[in-house]
Design an enzyme around this catalytic site. Structure first.
Site, short mmCIF file in Angstrom:
data_model
loop_
_atom_site.label_atom_id
_atom_site.label_comp_id
_atom_site.label_asym_id
_atom_site.label_seq_id
_atom_site.Cartn_x
_atom_site.Cartn_y
_atom_site.Cartn_z
N ARG A 173 3.52 -13.11 -8.24
CA ARG A 173 2.18 -13.44 -8.73
C ARG A 173 1.80 -12.71 -10.03
NH1 ARG A 173 -2.05 -13.82 -3.99
NH2 ARG A 173 -3.26 -14.58 -5.77
N LYS A 200 -0.42 4.71 -5.01
CA LYS A 200 0.35 3.46 -4.90
C LYS A 200 1.20 3.22 -6.14
CE LYS A 200 -3.49 1.38 -2.60
NZ LYS A 200 -4.32 0.18 -2.50
N GLU A 243 0.85 -1.18 0.00
CA GLU A 243 0.00 0.00 0.00
C GLU A 243 0.89 1.24 0.00
OE1 GLU A 243 -3.29 -0.12 2.67
OE2 GLU A 243 -3.75 -2.19 2.22
N HIS A 303 11.40 -15.15 -10.04
CA HIS A 303 10.32 -14.42 -10.73
C HIS A 303 10.75 -13.05 -11.21
CE1 HIS A 303 7.33 -17.51 -9.89
NE2 HIS A 303 7.94 -17.65 -8.73
N ARG A 316 -14.00 -6.57 -0.60
CA ARG A 316 -12.84 -6.80 0.25
C ARG A 316 -13.28 -7.26 1.64
NH1 ARG A 316 -8.34 -4.14 -1.68
NH2 ARG A 316 -7.26 -5.52 -0.24
#
Ligand SMILES: [Zn+2]
Length: 290
Positions: free
Chosen positions: A130, A69, A3, A111, A280
């Site tokens: 991810r 962000k 965040e 990754h 959420r």
């Protein structure tokens, strides 16, 4: 998910390391190429992988800044300015290393999706486990409309009044407060963790309708959001899952959280409740928050 405080930590760490330096060349991962070719969710936006690599070679990074962000890398090549916009998604991380092997956590090393070789040696590396992050190459910010609709930075003088005015619009006034404060067009950079904490601090139930909160209380809530964001910036951010700063370090704000992820209310000892608001999960104390 990183965040605002975590992104601020990344930007503060990157600034002295890369501002003023020139990129020699960029290499994207095979997975980026494959997902782009197949039309699947792809980290690189608004440019083909080959064009992205080509465009960024020989660019000088003139300035890095955080906005909500997002990380803005301001770039310059042959007197023309550009911007690379980075969003870390769930697990994006930037590293500055002499060689890619220096990234010591295997999951980040495995990754790596963008390798920026610097003209004066060393690498700037983007890793994303991810792959929900974004790298968006633009000639100017206005070329991606959502970036122009963001609320002011929460630390700006105008941000509280902006929030109050927005919260009274028909679009927002009957919505749950938690959904509204997490909307980036109303308040910048207040994600789930900090929305949860600020609502708990002000004893406001997350599902309370916006128009059932007085202006005075809204202002107090806004101050609570700014407070918790500042505290978290000072603590190096929260490390809930895979956030790392550029030195591979985790933040410590998670140890100071009062409500996010808690089973018991730290004030009254009541078991916390959960409900889904705006898609959420929201944790709150059914005894303290109304
Ligand atoms: Zn309680």
């Amino acid at each position: 998910m990183p965040e605002l405080p975590e992104v601020e930590g990344v930007v503060q760490a990157l600034k002295p390391e890369v501002e003023g330096r020139t990129i020699k060349q960029v290499q994207l991962s095979e997975i980026i190429r494959f997902s782009y070719d197949e039309g699947k969710q792809c980290i690189v936006k608004q440019a083909e992988p080959d064009a992205f690599e080509m465009a960024l070679s020989q660019m000088t990074i003139t300035k890095i800044e955080r906005r909500a962000k997002y990380i803005f890398f301001h770039l310059m090549k042959e007197d023309v300015s550009y911007v690379l916009v980075s969003h870390l998604g769930m697990t994006g991380a930037w590293f500055i290393v002499n060689t890619p092997d220096e990234i010591n956590e295997e999951k980040f090393k495995k990754h790596i999706h963008a390798t920026f070789q610097m003209a004066d040696g060393g690498y700037l590396i983007y890793s994303d486990i991810r792959r929900f992050g974004e790298l968006r190459f633009l000639t100017k910010i206005e070329d991606h409309a959502p970036l122009t609709k963001m609320a002011p930075e929460p630390f700006d003088e105008t941000a509280c009044d902006y929030f109050i005015a927005k919260s009274m619009l028909p679009k927002y006034e009957k919505k749950a407060v938690k959904e509204v404060i997490m909307d980036g067009q109303v308040i910048s950079g207040c994600g789930n963790i900090y929305a949860t904490e600020a609502l708990f601090a002000q004893k406001i139930h997350p599902a309370r309708k916006m128009n059932r909160i007085s202006e005075k209380r809204k202002r107090a809530l806004f101050e609570a959001i700014v407070d918790v964001l500042r505290q978290s910036i000072d603590a190096g951010g929260s490390t809930i899952s895979d956030y790392r700063n550029i030195n591979g370090e985790a933040g410590s704000m998670q140890n100071r959280l009062q409500m996010y992820g808690k089973k018991l209310c730290p004030v009254c000892g009541t078991g916390t409740s959960q409900m889904t608001i705006g898609g959420r999960t929201s944790v709150y104390c059914p005894n303290c928050q109304h």
